[in-house]
Design a protein around this motif. Structure first.
Motif, short mmCIF file in Angstrom:
data_model
loop_
_atom_site.label_atom_id
_atom_site.label_comp_id
_atom_site.label_asym_id
_atom_site.label_seq_id
_atom_site.Cartn_x
_atom_site.Cartn_y
_atom_site.Cartn_z
N ALA A 230 0.75 -1.11 0.06
CA ALA A 230 -0.03 -0.06 -0.02
C ALA A 230 0.83 1.20 0.08
O ALA A 230 0.53 2.36 -0.32
CB ALA A 230 -0.79 0.19 1.18
N TYR A 231 2.13 1.21 0.57
CA TYR A 231 2.76 2.53 0.51
C TYR A 231 3.54 2.75 -0.74
O TYR A 231 4.16 3.76 -0.85
CB TYR A 231 4.00 2.27 1.93
CG TYR A 231 3.36 2.40 3.05
CD1 TYR A 231 2.99 3.66 3.85
CD2 TYR A 231 2.93 1.17 3.90
CE1 TYR A 231 2.57 3.56 4.97
CE2 TYR A 231 2.42 1.22 5.14
CZ TYR A 231 2.16 2.22 5.70
OH TYR A 231 1.50 2.46 7.06
N LEU A 232 3.58 1.79 -1.64
CA LEU A 232 3.84 2.10 -3.08
C LEU A 232 2.85 2.72 -3.79
O LEU A 232 3.13 3.39 -4.93
CB LEU A 232 4.41 0.86 -3.70
CG LEU A 232 5.73 0.27 -3.19
CD1 LEU A 232 6.02 -0.89 -3.86
CD2 LEU A 232 6.95 1.14 -3.14
N ARG A 233 1.70 2.45 -3.64
CA ARG A 233 0.56 2.91 -4.39
C ARG A 233 -0.53 3.83 -3.71
O ARG A 233 -0.52 4.94 -3.90
CB ARG A 233 -0.03 1.64 -5.19
CG ARG A 233 1.09 0.93 -6.12
CD ARG A 233 0.38 -0.20 -6.71
NE ARG A 233 -0.69 -0.15 -7.54
CZ ARG A 233 -0.66 0.23 -8.96
NH1 ARG A 233 0.36 0.48 -9.36
NH2 ARG A 233 -1.84 -0.04 -9.50
N ALA A 234 -1.64 3.06 -3.14
CA ALA A 234 -2.63 3.48 -2.53
C ALA A 234 -2.22 4.63 -1.44
O ALA A 234 -2.80 5.82 -1.28
CB ALA A 234 -3.56 2.66 -2.01
N TYR A 240 6.67 5.44 5.74
CA TYR A 240 6.53 4.04 6.21
C TYR A 240 6.68 4.04 7.82
O TYR A 240 7.37 4.75 8.27
CB TYR A 240 7.62 3.34 5.56
CG TYR A 240 7.71 2.60 4.24
CD1 TYR A 240 6.94 1.43 4.11
CD2 TYR A 240 8.12 3.42 3.10
CE1 TYR A 240 6.88 1.00 2.82
CE2 TYR A 240 7.96 3.08 1.90
CZ TYR A 240 7.37 1.67 1.81
OH TYR A 240 7.32 1.21 0.58
N PRO A 241 6.01 3.10 8.45
CA PRO A 241 6.24 2.82 9.78
C PRO A 241 7.63 2.41 10.14
O PRO A 241 8.48 2.02 9.17
CB PRO A 241 5.15 1.72 10.09
CG PRO A 241 4.24 1.63 8.92
CD PRO A 241 4.82 2.26 7.90
N LYS A 286 9.21 11.32 -0.01
CA LYS A 286 9.09 9.99 0.33
C LYS A 286 10.24 9.24 -0.27
O LYS A 286 11.12 8.47 0.65
CB LYS A 286 8.07 9.43 -0.53
CG LYS A 286 7.70 7.75 -0.20
CD LYS A 286 6.92 7.45 0.97
CE LYS A 286 6.50 6.18 1.13
NZ LYS A 286 5.27 6.07 0.71
N PHE A 287 10.91 9.79 -1.22
CA PHE A 287 12.22 9.32 -1.89
C PHE A 287 13.52 9.82 -0.72
O PHE A 287 14.47 8.88 -0.54
CB PHE A 287 12.59 9.87 -3.28
CG PHE A 287 11.87 9.25 -4.31
CD1 PHE A 287 11.26 8.05 -4.18
CD2 PHE A 287 11.95 9.67 -5.44
CE1 PHE A 287 10.57 7.40 -5.12
CE2 PHE A 287 11.47 9.01 -6.63
CZ PHE A 287 10.46 8.01 -6.46
#
Length: 894
Positions: A230-234, A240-241, A286-287
């Motif tokens: 999910a953390y890659l798309r939605a 990230y945790p 994010k990156f």
């Protein structure tokens, strides 16, 4: 940030080849091995012996030898690193060295191994690696030393992996090693794996294990892109945790240790607003968190999204609508990421992207906009012509390079099985033209949901992408199986048998080639002993693998398929024993075995695993080979019994999973044929009655509760005697259940439903019933629910007439033979244990009934003495239990 090993420059080198830039795998002419006697055939010979994988470019045997001494000195040179030294040291210890001492100069006595030291090649009279492409290496064994010299640290690491395969595993000093010179380099800059499937993502443990495997097989890139993270798309904007971010850091560190570039692929396309500064910042932020975890390579896949619907009004206002607008918007977003993140982070590798039109080479407004506006150093990923490309050619790659205007990194959808989740795809990488790697920035293979089971196919991917010139799919596959079996011949045999029945895919159209050949051989030669041995070995393979395969992850991955393989082997052995018993005249034994088959086949089809959504996914093994052998065995038994006219079904449409056409003839409305695609005008579903017969009522029951629209929406029912000339019975439209009655005297062997228009829905056929007048069954007792009188004489012993009650006084079951003629024998087949007494009678031309025998057990065959008759009947004895009849078989003179 954790210090990292020096990284290869393959990504940067690939991205720099832009303007006319197709990569070439060949080194400069001066880099050719100068040792006399070196030929390309030498590398192929090493491949066949299984000594080195991937196949080296050049291997030369030297006349001298070295000895593994008790103490070995390890000297590190300029292109060595700790991972390379660890691989060499481990290989030396397995070869018998008791002490491995690291030093800065050769030891006074004993063997010295130079790691990353080109100058040490001079004593062996070998050219160094300076003229080789990135990651190339030279390995020399001889002149009293071993020398590993890479073009760079990765090249030296790969030389260490080659040495690992060359050295013996003795466990004590004194082993002599033949002299050898290896000169080697990769066929394309990037070679690896993209975890890009839908379904259960790999575990953290499995990913760490994969990096070990990639390093051993000279694969240098892994792309983290599981569709269901999910953390890659939605939730792409969300951080990230902490625990998951720590896992990414551990993965990046392990990848670096194995000389694998960990690539993080973020997919914002489901919700991104391309023109939004906030979304660009979210992506860059994010990156940054991933960068801080040690990752240096990034991708932005924009696949499997709509580019006709914007996620925000601002994008439509800025770019308008259509493919060109989408291409421009995506280029804008990617260029900002490229300039605001990649360019501002020294050491970052070139950005990668997946276009929305990733599956063809057709020119389009979208591709044109992307080609012209996307920064030139961005790598474009492409799946070939088709999402799962059965073939991929040099010409296609060149066209992709032209139409996208950027270096091409293939996202090759093999051995991925998210589109065919019932299967393991264990066959080799095939259908890829020689010369293709040299036209690409690299090759990444999308693997299966099952990480450990993917390794057999990935072995062949590594082999091809490193040295496509020497690649042979079958040879590489067999070598991969041998390696994976850990050197044990019995385990290797078991793994080959199991992989063979899980061979078929979009790339490998032939299923179970080894087993299919054995079945063909049996039908031609009748060598039952040989086939028995083959099937016993197949049945024993799952237990052997569970007991002995070194990689225990494979056992967990393949568990349901292992169980199914064992069950299918049991069923196939029963079918073989049935045929042999029938041929030997042991009719009752053959019938007993025949009755065991349905339950055994059902058991083989019963195995499942749990998918990501909690659903049970059925597994398929050896389809089209094992099941067809059993069908062929039943047909052979039918022939020996004298049964003719057993109906069969076929379709021009493909089959979804195990829902084969045979299911529409099994008398069970809850099972069905299900196509794997929508029909076009002219597609057909056909019943073959086995011989020309008098037909009457026809019922076509389509659709199912969970797929009510899956039926032929527009079509006709037709019949034919010869399969060439067809007559229409009726047309139908917009209804899933179709019935028709043929005029009296209608004869046909074939009845079909033909689509007269295309549609978007697939097709389900629950039952396709063609009633016949010859063989018509009348009388009683009446059939129980789910059964029919006709099942008592339908030419299929697998369907059973089961009476709803015990017979009443004088009640009988009558089977019409058709035109009166001589009858040689009557055989009555009943389920084992079926009770009930009765007489077998024939009706002569005078209309009188003559008793010719009595029912006796499950198999009863009585002679009729060539009496002329037009019907046979079973007259039930008083007090009989409810009758059950599998088939009444009437045979006449030859």
């Amino acid at each position: 940030m954790t210090p990292r090993s020096p990284r290869p420059t393959a990504l940067g080198a690939a991205a720099m080849l832009l303007a006319g830039g197709l990569l070439t795998a060949a080194p400069p002419a001066q880099a050719a091995d100068s040792t006399p006697g070196t030929t390309p055939a030498k590398a192929a010979e090493v491949q066949r012996t299984g000594a080195i994988s991937p196949t080296p470019r050049s291997v030369t045997n030297r006349p001298d030898r070295i000895t593994i001494t008790p103490t070995v000195t390890l000297v590190a040179g300029a292109t060595s690193d700790e991972p390379s030294l660890e691989v060499v040291e481990s290989a030396l210890r397995r070869a018998g060295a008791q002490h491995v001492v690291r030093g800065d100069r050769p030891g006074r006595s004993g063997l010295t191994v130079h790691v990353g030291d080109s100058a040490a090649l001079d004593a062996q009279r070998l050219d160094g690696p300076s003229g080789l492409p990135a990651e190339g290496y030279v390995l020399g064994i001889g002149a009293g030393r071993i020398v590993l010299a890479g073009k760079d640290t990765t090249g030296t690491y790969y030389a260490a992996q080659t040495l690992r395969q060359v050295l013996p595993q003795k466990g004590h000093p004194g082993a002599e090693v033949a002299g050898i010179a290896v000169r080697d380099w990769p066929g394309t800059a990037l070679r690896g794996v993209i975890e890009g499937f839908y379904g259960t993502p790999w575990s953290h443990k499995a990913r760490l294990d994969q990096f070990d495997y990639y390093g051993e097989h000279k694969m240098n890139i892994y792309v983290y892109s599981p569709k269901d993270d999910a953390y890659l798309r939605a939730k792409w904007r969300d951080a990230y945790p902490a625990d998951q971010l720590a896992q990414i850091k551990e993965l990046a560190d392990r990848a670096a240790q194995r000389h694998v570039e960990f690539t993080y692929a973020l997919s914002p396309g489901l919700s991104v607003c391309y023109s939004s500064d906030a979304d660009v910042k979210a992506l860059v932020d994010k990156f940054q968190t991933i960068w801080d975890a040690g990752v240096r390579t990034f991708a932005v896949p924009l696949d499997d999204i709509s580019y006709t619907d914007w996620n925000c009004a601002e994008d439509k206002a800025k770019w308008g609508t259509g493919g060109a607008a989408a291409g421009a918007a995506q280029a804008y977003l990617l260029n900002r990421v490229n300039r605001e993140f990649i360019a501002t982070h020294p050491g970052a590798q070139p950005l990668q992207m997946v276009p929305t039109e990733y599956y063809n080479v057709d020119a389009s407004p979208y591709k044109k906009a992307l080609s012209e506006q996307l920064d030139p150093d961005v790598l474009v990923e492409w799946t070939g012509v088709g999402v799962v490309a059965s073939t991929m050619t040099v010409a296609q790659a060149e066209k992709a390079r032209t139409v996208f205007g950027h270096p091409i990194l293939t996202w090759d959808n093999y051995p991925v099985n998210d589109y065919t989740t019932s299967r393991l795809l264990l066959g080799p990488f095939s259908g890829r033209e020689k010369g293709l790697p040299g036209k690409l920035a690299g090759i990444t293979a999308n693997p299966m949901i099952q990480p450990y089971a993917s390794k057999i196919a990935l072995h062949t991917v590594a082999d091809y992408s490193w040295n496509d010139t020497a690649y042979d799919a079958r040879t590489s596959w067999l070598q991969g199986i041998k390696e994976y079996a850990g050197g044990d011949a019995r385990t290797e045999k078991a793994l080959r048998a199991f992989s063979d029945v899980n061979y078929s895919s979009a790339l490998n159209s032939e299923q179970a080639p080894d087993l299919a050949s054995e079945f063909d051989g049996y039908w031609k030669s009748g060598d039952a002993a040989r086939l028995t041995s083959v099937l016993e070995a197949l049945g024993a393979a799952p237990n052997r693998l569970r007991d002995s395969l070194p990689d225990r992850g494979f056992i967990a991955d393949a568990g349901p398929w292992l169980d199914a393989t064992k069950s299918w082997a049991t069923a196939a052995r029963t079918a073989l024993r049935m045929v042999e018993a029938a041929r030997a005249g042991k009719s009752a034994q053959a019938w007993e075995l025949r009755q065991q088959l349905p339950a055994q086949v059902a058991a083989a089809n019963s195995f499942t695993y749990t998918g990501l959504d909690g659903s049970k996914v059925p597994v398929v093994v050896g389809d089209g080979v094992l099941d067809r052998f059993i069908d062929a065995a039943n047909a052979e038994h039918d022939r020996i019994l004298g049964i003719s006219g057993r109906p069969t079904a076929s379709a021009t449409l493909g089959t979804w999973q195990s829902n084969t056409p045979a299911r529409m003839l099994d008398g069970d409305d809850s099972t069905y044929f299900w196509s794997n695609g929508a029909p076009a005008a002219g597609d057909r579903i056909t019943v073959d009655l086995g011989r020309t017969r008098d037909i009457s009522d026809i019922t076509l029951a389509m659709g199912k509760p969970t797929s009510p629209n899956d039926y032929l929406h527009e079509g006709v029912l037709e019949y034919s005697v010869d399969g060439q000339n067809w007559q229409q019975l009726t047309a139908f439209s917009g209804k899933p259940d179709v019935t028709a009655t043929a005029p009296d005297g209608t004869k046909a062997r074939y009845v079909r439903a033909r689509a007269t228009a295309g549609q978007e829905y697939w097709v389900v056929v629950r039952e396709f019933d063609v009633a016949t007048k010859d063989g018509a069954v009348t009388g009683g007792p009446p059939a129980a629910a789910g059964s029919s009188l006709r099942a008592a004489s339908d030419g299929d012993p697998g369907t059973i007439y089961r009476a709803a009650r015990a017979p009443e006084a004088g009640e009988a079951l009558e089977v019409a033979i058709g035109q009166a003629g001589p009858v040689r024998s009557v055989t009555v087949l009943r389920p084992t244990g079926a009770a009930g007494r009765g007489d077998i009678q024939l009706r002569g031309t005078d209309g009188k009934w003559l008793t010719i025998g009595a029912l006796d057990g499950a198999y009863t065959k009585v002679s009729a003495g060539d009496r002329s008759a037009d019907a046979v009947r079973l007259v039930w004895g008083a007090g009989s239990a409810a009758p059950q009849i599998a088939d009444v078989v009437v045979t006449g003179q030859d």
